[in-house]
Structure formats: structure tokens, C-alpha cells
Enzyme design. Structure first.
Site, PDB file in Angstrom:
ATOM      1  N   CYS A 187       0.852  -1.182   0.000  1.00  0.00           N
ATOM      2  CA  CYS A 187       0.000   0.000   0.000  1.00  0.00           C
ATOM      3  C   CYS A 187       0.892   1.237   0.000  1.00  0.00           C
ATOM      4  O   CYS A 187       1.895   1.293   0.702  1.00  0.00           O
ATOM      5  CB  CYS A 187      -0.941   0.102   1.193  1.00  0.00           C
ATOM      6  SG  CYS A 187      -2.165  -1.200   1.261  1.00  0.00           S
ATOM      7  N   ARG A 192       4.167  -0.393  -4.625  1.00  0.00           N
ATOM      8  CA  ARG A 192       3.864  -0.911  -3.294  1.00  0.00           C
ATOM      9  C   ARG A 192       2.518  -1.648  -3.239  1.00  0.00           C
ATOM     10  O   ARG A 192       2.169  -2.241  -2.220  1.00  0.00           O
ATOM     11  CB  ARG A 192       3.822   0.234  -2.287  1.00  0.00           C
ATOM     12  CG  ARG A 192       5.082   1.042  -2.220  1.00  0.00           C
ATOM     13  CD  ARG A 192       4.924   2.175  -1.254  1.00  0.00           C
ATOM     14  NE  ARG A 192       4.739   1.684   0.091  1.00  0.00           N
ATOM     15  CZ  ARG A 192       5.723   1.427   0.930  1.00  0.00           C
ATOM     16  NH1 ARG A 192       6.966   1.624   0.568  1.00  0.00           N
ATOM     17  NH2 ARG A 192       5.471   0.982   2.139  1.00  0.00           N
ATOM     18  N   TRP A 209      -2.701  -2.663  -1.756  1.00  0.00           N
ATOM     19  CA  TRP A 209      -2.347  -4.092  -1.863  1.00  0.00           C
ATOM     20  C   TRP A 209      -3.208  -4.765  -0.812  1.00  0.00           C
ATOM     21  O   TRP A 209      -2.974  -4.611   0.382  1.00  0.00           O
ATOM     22  CB  TRP A 209      -0.868  -4.302  -1.565  1.00  0.00           C
ATOM     23  CG  TRP A 209      -0.387  -5.701  -1.811  1.00  0.00           C
ATOM     24  CD1 TRP A 209       0.089  -6.204  -2.975  1.00  0.00           C
ATOM     25  CD2 TRP A 209      -0.324  -6.766  -0.857  1.00  0.00           C
ATOM     26  NE1 TRP A 209       0.447  -7.524  -2.810  1.00  0.00           N
ATOM     27  CE2 TRP A 209       0.199  -7.895  -1.527  1.00  0.00           C
ATOM     28  CE3 TRP A 209      -0.666  -6.891   0.491  1.00  0.00           C
ATOM     29  CZ2 TRP A 209       0.400  -9.124  -0.902  1.00  0.00           C
ATOM     30  CZ3 TRP A 209      -0.471  -8.116   1.119  1.00  0.00           C
ATOM     31  CH2 TRP A 209       0.054  -9.217   0.418  1.00  0.00           C
ATOM     32  N   ASN A 215      -1.851   2.124   5.578  1.00  0.00           N
ATOM     33  CA  ASN A 215      -0.977   1.031   5.159  1.00  0.00           C
ATOM     34  C   ASN A 215      -0.632   0.249   6.418  1.00  0.00           C
ATOM     35  O   ASN A 215      -0.163   0.825   7.395  1.00  0.00           O
ATOM     36  CB  ASN A 215       0.297   1.632   4.525  1.00  0.00           C
ATOM     37  CG  ASN A 215       1.389   0.613   4.328  1.00  0.00           C
ATOM     38  OD1 ASN A 215       1.106  -0.574   4.146  1.00  0.00           O
ATOM     39  ND2 ASN A 215       2.631   1.046   4.348  1.00  0.00           N
ATOM     40  N   GLY A 216      -0.917  -1.067   6.413  1.00  0.00           N
ATOM     41  CA  GLY A 216      -0.639  -1.885   7.597  1.00  0.00           C
ATOM     42  C   GLY A 216      -1.817  -2.791   7.895  1.00  0.00           C
ATOM     43  O   GLY A 216      -2.688  -2.986   7.044  1.00  0.00           O
ATOM     44  N   GLU A 263      17.823 -17.697  -6.745  1.00  0.00           N
ATOM     45  CA  GLU A 263      17.488 -16.344  -7.187  1.00  0.00           C
ATOM     46  C   GLU A 263      16.963 -16.351  -8.628  1.00  0.00           C
ATOM     47  O   GLU A 263      15.987 -15.666  -8.949  1.00  0.00           O
ATOM     48  CB  GLU A 263      18.725 -15.436  -7.033  1.00  0.00           C
ATOM     49  CG  GLU A 263      18.561 -14.017  -7.527  1.00  0.00           C
ATOM     50  CD  GLU A 263      17.477 -13.209  -6.824  1.00  0.00           C
ATOM     51  OE1 GLU A 263      16.884 -13.685  -5.849  1.00  0.00           O
ATOM     52  OE2 GLU A 263      17.198 -12.091  -7.292  1.00  0.00           O
ATOM     53  N   LYS A 308      13.230 -15.102  -9.729  1.00  0.00           N
ATOM     54  CA  LYS A 308      12.986 -14.057 -10.730  1.00  0.00           C
ATOM     55  C   LYS A 308      11.957 -14.545 -11.744  1.00  0.00           C
ATOM     56  O   LYS A 308      11.034 -13.836 -12.107  1.00  0.00           O
ATOM     57  CB  LYS A 308      14.283 -13.655 -11.470  1.00  0.00           C
ATOM     58  CG  LYS A 308      15.297 -12.874 -10.682  1.00  0.00           C
ATOM     59  CD  LYS A 308      14.906 -11.464 -10.316  1.00  0.00           C
ATOM     60  CE  LYS A 308      14.175 -11.393  -9.014  1.00  0.00           C
ATOM     61  NZ  LYS A 308      14.886 -11.117  -7.813  1.00  0.00           N
ATOM     62  N   GLU A 337       8.385 -14.839 -10.164  1.00  0.00           N
ATOM     63  CA  GLU A 337       7.777 -13.544  -9.835  1.00  0.00           C
ATOM     64  C   GLU A 337       7.180 -12.837 -11.040  1.00  0.00           C
ATOM     65  O   GLU A 337       6.080 -12.318 -10.965  1.00  0.00           O
ATOM     66  CB  GLU A 337       8.856 -12.592  -9.276  1.00  0.00           C
ATOM     67  CG  GLU A 337       9.188 -12.769  -7.847  1.00  0.00           C
ATOM     68  CD  GLU A 337      10.127 -11.664  -7.372  1.00  0.00           C
ATOM     69  OE1 GLU A 337      11.251 -11.572  -7.905  1.00  0.00           O
ATOM     70  OE2 GLU A 337       9.732 -10.898  -6.501  1.00  0.00           O
ATOM     71  N   HIS A 389      17.850 -36.858  -5.278  1.00  0.00           N
ATOM     72  CA  HIS A 389      17.083 -37.260  -4.097  1.00  0.00           C
ATOM     73  C   HIS A 389      15.599 -36.947  -4.245  1.00  0.00           C
ATOM     74  O   HIS A 389      14.909 -36.773  -3.243  1.00  0.00           O
ATOM     75  CB  HIS A 389      17.671 -36.590  -2.856  1.00  0.00           C
ATOM     76  CG  HIS A 389      19.092 -36.960  -2.626  1.00  0.00           C
ATOM     77  ND1 HIS A 389      19.462 -38.150  -2.032  1.00  0.00           N
ATOM     78  CD2 HIS A 389      20.245 -36.341  -2.978  1.00  0.00           C
ATOM     79  CE1 HIS A 389      20.780 -38.226  -2.004  1.00  0.00           C
ATOM     80  NE2 HIS A 389      21.279 -37.142  -2.578  1.00  0.00           N
ATOM     81  N   LYS A 440       6.327  -4.348  -3.731  1.00  0.00           N
ATOM     82  CA  LYS A 440       7.771  -4.184  -3.605  1.00  0.00           C
ATOM     83  C   LYS A 440       8.253  -4.361  -2.168  1.00  0.00           C
ATOM     84  O   LYS A 440       9.179  -5.105  -1.909  1.00  0.00           O
ATOM     85  CB  LYS A 440       8.164  -2.811  -4.143  1.00  0.00           C
ATOM     86  CG  LYS A 440       9.643  -2.512  -4.086  1.00  0.00           C
ATOM     87  CD  LYS A 440      10.403  -3.333  -5.091  1.00  0.00           C
ATOM     88  CE  LYS A 440      11.891  -3.059  -5.060  1.00  0.00           C
ATOM     89  NZ  LYS A 440      12.633  -4.144  -5.732  1.00  0.00           N
TER      90      LYS A 440
HETATM   91  C1  AGP Z   1      12.651  -9.923  -4.881  1.00  0.00           C
HETATM   92  O1  AGP Z   1      12.592  -9.939  -6.252  1.00  0.00           O
HETATM   93  C2  AGP Z   1      11.410  -9.809  -4.176  1.00  0.00           C
HETATM   94  N1  AGP Z   1      10.445  -9.017  -4.748  1.00  0.00           N
HETATM   95  C3  AGP Z   1      11.388 -10.041  -2.693  1.00  0.00           C
HETATM   96  O2  AGP Z   1      11.728 -11.376  -2.513  1.00  0.00           O
HETATM   97  C4  AGP Z   1      12.276  -9.153  -1.782  1.00  0.00           C
HETATM   98  O3  AGP Z   1      13.615  -9.444  -2.010  1.00  0.00           O
HETATM   99  C5  AGP Z   1      11.888  -9.403  -0.325  1.00  0.00           C
HETATM  100  O4  AGP Z   1      10.553  -9.041  -0.134  1.00  0.00           O
HETATM  101  C6  AGP Z   1      12.773  -8.677   0.650  1.00  0.00           C
HETATM  102  O5  AGP Z   1      12.688  -7.309   0.483  1.00  0.00           O
HETATM  103  P1  AGP Z   1      13.733  -6.331   1.121  1.00  0.00           P
HETATM  104  O6  AGP Z   1      15.062  -6.648   0.546  1.00  0.00           O
HETATM  105  O7  AGP Z   1      13.255  -4.971   0.749  1.00  0.00           O
HETATM  106  O8  AGP Z   1      13.720  -6.553   2.603  1.00  0.00           O
END
Ligand code: AGP
Length: 605
Positions: free
Chosen positions: A2, A27, A74, A100-101, A478, A482, A485, A501, A600
């Protein structure tokens, strides 16, 4: 999650508010809303959808005035819909709130308020705040907000306006809020990036604080006590940094910025010695640290896994890595001789912030590796390393990851230096040169087109494996994250040897397997793992060292990366994985900067 934006000044508020939430849209982007104040009346427009889709429905004439609040959502409580979009209003329509929260005791409060005759018109937790403020209002809006917040449990960043007051009230507990201080105008924002085009002077609100803003002045108060003196900070960011600069997506811009952002992480910190200034953490303490515990979420956690390898290797300190969401609740064993390292791009991730508090409560020293200057985590740790990657707007983290890796290398070398361990000079020199190495990679059209061809061939496949070993196992995680996501393709990362395994059961001609297979490390073992996949008809895509001819025979497709010290390979290997995910997602027509269900910064649990 948010985004909140507020304006109070002399200019017409509507366009400023629209632009503010457009900038905060990373956000959250399931609905949008604005409330403005004019002539003793509150004007509201709110809609399900993204800012770009519904902006035309927020006509300036319908939202008059020079004071207003705005929100991009969000959803947590209540589906994305027009009625659940913020702002939420009191029964008399005179109080408007954006939030927000999460209000944890909202159902109890709602029952109580309904008994008193309040009528609710949404399924959100936020709406109770508007009604609660209304129930306390006796002519002073600041007072009413303060009283209402005393009864609220949970996290909030809120902005509130009342029809009869030319003022804006903002308050924070657990969700970030920053005040932008202009000339006879003020801004409230979830994130400094949305105010930088108006002013570089900001005041960061802390938990338990509220601000009263009028067109002429602002005051910050403690929820319980009186006025507080707050430091005014100056933002180092520039407005160009938050623009796409001609790129189709922020993610691509941020991938391409990595040579520069890495240069910024390393600048002044690495010459023949490593120089880190960790103000609140004494060198003597670091020289004697008994154990390091790294904690973070998502991509930052992946960086932490690489950090474990390099800290143990260079500094010889036992290092563990934990998800912040697990760490905070598992009663971790910590002593005053332990160093907890938290990693966060945003510096606002709720679980990571809670992990900082838990570590401090247990007497550990906490070091932060953070991108956003002045963020909650940056301000809460004992000392830290800013990665200086600049604003990262794309939801999928890219340049922050490589900045975090560079910072972890600096930390590992620095700790080795303090503990009189041999600091690897070639490694240090190569790290210094990494921005240039990545610059050449990104400028190499053959490299880019090799990745594009693979994306064209495989973008319709529904499942992927990413396999790596040692320091490149986290890079496999990672790469898979990517892809998941931004393209919504199922992808899993594994240590290559673990495949036997269980996961190998899924290998057939429909399974692309991406091997991170640089020379060095467990190269021969990786070759055997590739054979195992090939013999089950899996499609092998290898990230391999430039000039590796054997790999060209073994794999169906090869992406060559520069030959660097093995420990540094995560920094070059992640580049093609970021690009591959990007091109696949683009071919699938996905909303790359705003993937579904994601935000984000995850500022709720
Ligand atoms: C990464 O592509 C993500 N969108 C997510 O995993 C992110 O890295 C995670 O939410 C942690 O965020 P931060 O580094 O702002 O704490």
C-alpha cells in the site's frame, strides 16, 4: 505494501496526489483512491484498478482543493473492489483515512462501533480507524486521532483529513511514513522516492509519532507525550533516478544500471585495504565476533546465503542464515558475542525489522546491509553498510541483489583483515573490477541475443529447474525466484546434487534445466549432474565460463559469462538469469514491474 501520499500547500492537490500514488504504485496496485478538502467538504474518488487504467476517472474538477490524501492498495482485508478501496470515511463523511498496515483488533473494534450505531461500508480493517476517530472527535482532529490510535493494535501508517480543518494528520506505527518539507507546502509519503521531485528535505516519522501539517507549518508529536524535535534529512536521490529513462520497464533499466550501482557500492571502500565505517559497531567487537547470523527475506535472503560462504571462507567465522520470518519467532539462541547481519533493499520489510528488534532484545549487535537511506531498518541497527544502488522500483529485485553481494564481499574481506587472516588480493582486485566486467557483458550484443533466443524457445514451458552448487546454489534460487515472480512460471532452485534425491523424477523432454556451471568449484560434479539430466531427455541450458568448449558439447544451450575468481561468479551469473526471466516474461505479455499479487516492500507479516 500500500502506498500513501498526502499533500498540503497552495497548489491544486489532485495532480500532485495522482503523481504521488503513481510513483508509489510498486507498493500495491489493486485499487486507487483520493480524498481532497475544499470549502469545508470532503471530495472522494476511489476505484478498483491500476493508476494508469483509471486515472481518467479521477477528474480534477471532482477533486478540488489544495489539501488531500491518496492511496494505492495491496489488499489484506477484503477483496480488491471499489468499496474496499481507500480512503475510508466516517459515517458523516467528514473524516477520510488512508492506511498502510494491518489493524489486528479490527473485528472487536468494529463490533463495538456497530453497537454504538456506526454503519460500515467496506470489508477492510482500515474503516474502523475512520469511525473510531469520529467517535472521539470533539472539534480537535489531532486529539481525536491520538485518542483513536491508543485503542488500535497492529501496524499503521495513516493520513487523515477532516472537512472542518485545513490540516492533514499523519501517524506511524510499524509502516513507514516520511514527511516532505517544501516551501509553504508539505507532503506525506510511504516512501521518499515519491517526494523527491518536490523537495529533498524530509523528516522520517518513527513508530508512535504523529504529525500535524497545515499549509504553513508542521509539528511532530509523540502519541503519548508532547511535541518532538525531529531532524530534517536531505535526500541524496535525484528525480531522474526514479524515471524509466526510455526503458520499457523499470526492471530492465535496473538490470542495465548494475555497473554503475555496483560502482557506487564499492566506491571509496576498497583500495589496498577494505574501508568500512560501521559507526555503532566497534572494530574490537568485530575482531572477536564468535558467530554471525544473517537474516533477511526473499532475494535478500539469497544474498545472505552467498554471504555465509564468503564470510566463512575469508573471515573464518561460523555463519548461519535464516529467514527473518522464522528467526523472529523461533526464539533464536544469541549471545552478546554474536553479530546479526540483516539484509534488506527497502529497509522496511516487516519480518526483517522484527528480526532486528528480536536480535537487539537478546543482546546481539546488529549490522544492516540496506539500500534505502533513512529506512526503518537502517535507523534501527547498530551500524551498517548502505549499498547505494539508488531507487529500485521494479518489484523484482535486481541491482539491489548485486549490491548486497558486493557489500557482503566487503564485509567478509573487512572481517578477515580485522582478524589478521590473509585477505585475498586477487579477489579484492577482481571485485574492484566487477562493475567494468558487468558493463562489458551488458554491452555485448551476442550475449544478449543468446539469452533472447533461449527465451523465445522456452517461454511457453510451464516448469523449470535451476541447479547450482556451493556459492552458486543461492544464485539458482534467485534465478528461479525471478522467473516465478514476473512470468508466473513454476520454477525451483536446488543444489545440483540434491536432484537425485527426488526432483529428478520430474525430468523429461518438457523440463528445461538451467545449470550454473562455471569452471572451478565442483565443475566435474556438475558435468555429471548435466549427464544425468540429458540421459532423461531434459533440456540443458548452461551458464558457463567463457571459452568452455566442453560445456558447448554437453548442454543444449550455453550462455557464456566472463572468467572471474570462482567466489565472485554469483555476481556475473545472476545477470543472464535476470535477463532470461525478463525476456520470458515480456514474451508472455506479463506486467513485469507490477506482477500479480506482489508488492515491492512487504510491510505486513
Ligand atoms: C525480490 O525480487 C522480491 N520481490 C522479494 O523477494 C524481496 O527481495 C523481499 O521481499 C525482501 O525485500 P527487502 O530486501 O526490501 O527486505
Amino acid at each position: 505494501m500500500c502506498g500513501i501520499f498526502g499533500y498540503c500547500g497552495r497548489r491544486v492537490a489532485q495532480p500532485i496526489l495522482m503523481e504521488g500514488i503513481r510513483r508509489l504504485e510498486y507498493r500495491g496496485y489493486d485499487s486507487v483512491g483520493i480524498a481532497t478538502l475544499s470549502g469545508g467538504r470532503v471530495f472522494v474518488a476511489k476505484k478498483k484498478g491500476k493508476v494508469s487504467e483509471i486515472a481518467h476517472q479521477f477528474a480534477p474538477a471532482a477533486l478540488p482543493g489544495t489539501l488531500g490524501i491518496a492511496h494505492t492498495r495491496w489488499s489484506t482485508h477484503g477483496i480488491p473492489s471499489d468499496r474496499n478501496a481507500h480512503p475510508h470515511l466516517s459515517c458523516d463523511g467528514k473524516i477520510a483515512v488512508v492506511h498502510n498496515g494491518i489493524i489486528e483488533n479490527f473485528s472487536g473494534l468494529r463490533e463495538l462501533l456497530e453497537e454504538k450505531g456506526h454503519r460500515f461500508s467496506s470489508d477492510t480493517d482500515t474503516e474502523v480507524i475512520a469511525h473510531l476517530i469520529e467517535s472521539f472527535y470533539q472539534g480537535n482532529i489531532l486529539d481525536a486521532v491520538r485518542k483513536a490510535l491508543k485503542g488500535v493494535e497492529g501496524t499503521y501508517g495513516i493520513a487523515v483529513l477532516h472537512a472542518h480543518h485545513e490540516e492533514l494528520i499523519a501517524a506511524r506505527n510499524g509502516s513507514p511514513l516520511v514527511l516532505g518539507i517544501g516551501t509553504e507546502e508539505f507532503f506525506v509519503s510511504s516512501d521518499a522516492s515519491a517526494v523527491v521531485e518536490h523537495t529533498k528535505k524530509v523528516v522520517y516519522l518513527d513508530d508512535g509519532e504523529l504529525a500535524q501539517i497545515t499549509p504553513r507549518s508542521y509539528h511532530v508529536f509523540d502519541l503519548k507525550k508532547g511535541v518532538k524535535e525531529k531532524e530534517v534529512s536531505t535526500l541524496a536521490w535525484d528525480v531522474q533516478e526514479i524515471e524509466k529513462k526510455g526503458y520499457k520497464h523499470f526492471m530492465m533499466k535496473e538490470i542495465m544500471e548494475q555497473p554503475e550501482s555496483l560502482q557506487n557500492t564499492l566506491r571509496g571502500r576498497l583500495d589496498k585495504d577494505v574501508r568500512l565505517s560501521l559507526s555503532g559497531i566497534p572494530r574490537e567487537f568485530l575482531a572477536r565476533v564468535q558467530r554471525i547470523m544473517i537474516t533477511a527475506c526473499g532475494t535478500s535472503w539469497h544474498a545472505g546465503l552467498v554471504g555465509k560462504h564468503i564470510i566463512e571462507k575469508y573471515a573464518g567465522i561460523v555463519t548461519e542464515v535464516d529467514y527473518a520470518s522464522e528467526f523472529r519467532y523461533r526464539d533464536p539462541l544469541l549471545t552478546a558475542r554474536d553479530l546479526v547481519v540483516v539484509i534488506s533493499q527497502s529497509g522496511e520489510t516487516a519480518d526483517t525489522l522484527a528480526a532486528v528488534k528480536e536480535a537487539k532484545r537478546k543482546g546481539a549487535t546488529v549490522l544492516g546491509i540496506v539500500n534505502v537511506v533513512g529506512s526503518s531498518i537502517a535507523r534501527d541497527v547498530h551500524g551498517g553498510i548502505y549499498i547505494h544502488a539508488g531507487p529500485e522500483i521494479g518489484v523484482a529485485s535486481t541491482k539491489a541483489f548485486t549490491g548486497q553481494l558486493a557489500a557482503l564481499f566487503l564485509l567478509a574481506f573487512y572481517l578477515a583483515q580485522l582478524r589478521s587472516k590473509p585477505v585475498p588480493r586477487p579477489g579484492m582486485r577482481q571485485l574492484q573490477n566487477i562493475p567494468e566486467v558487468i558493463r562489458k557483458m551488458l554491452a555485448d550484443t551476442a550475449f544478449i541475443s543468446a539469452i533472447q533466443k533461449i527465451a523465445e524457445k522456452f517461454h511457453a514451458y510451464p516448469n523449470y529447474y535451476y541447479l547450482g552448487r556451493g556459492v552458486n546454489f543461492p544464485v539458482a534460487l534467485e534465478g528461479a525466484l525471478k522467473l516465478k515472480e514476473i512470468s508466473y512460471i513454476h520454477a525451483e532452485g536446488y543444489p545440483a546434487a540434491e536432484m537425485k534425491h527426488g526432483p529428478i523424477a520430474l525430468i523429461d523432454e518438457n523440463m528445461p534445466v538451467i545449470f550454473i556451471a562455471n569452471r572451478g568449484g565442483a565443475y566435474e560434479k556438475i558435468i555429471s549432474n548435466i549427464e544425468e539430466v540429458r540421459s532423461r531427455k531434459g533440456k540443458v541450458i548452461a551458464i558457463a565460463t567463457a571459452g568452455d568448449k566442453l560445456m558447448s558439447q554437453k548442454a543444449d544451450f550455453v550462455i557464456h559469462v566472463p572468467d572471474v575468481e570462482y567466489e565472485l561468479t554469483p555476481l556475473v551469473n545472476v545477470i543472464p538469469l535476470q535477463l532470461l526471466a525478463y525476456y520470458i516474461a515480456d514474451l508472455r505479455g506479463c506486467a513485469i514491474d507490477q506482477p500479480r499479487n506482489l508488492a515491492k516492500s512487504v510491510t505486513v507479516e
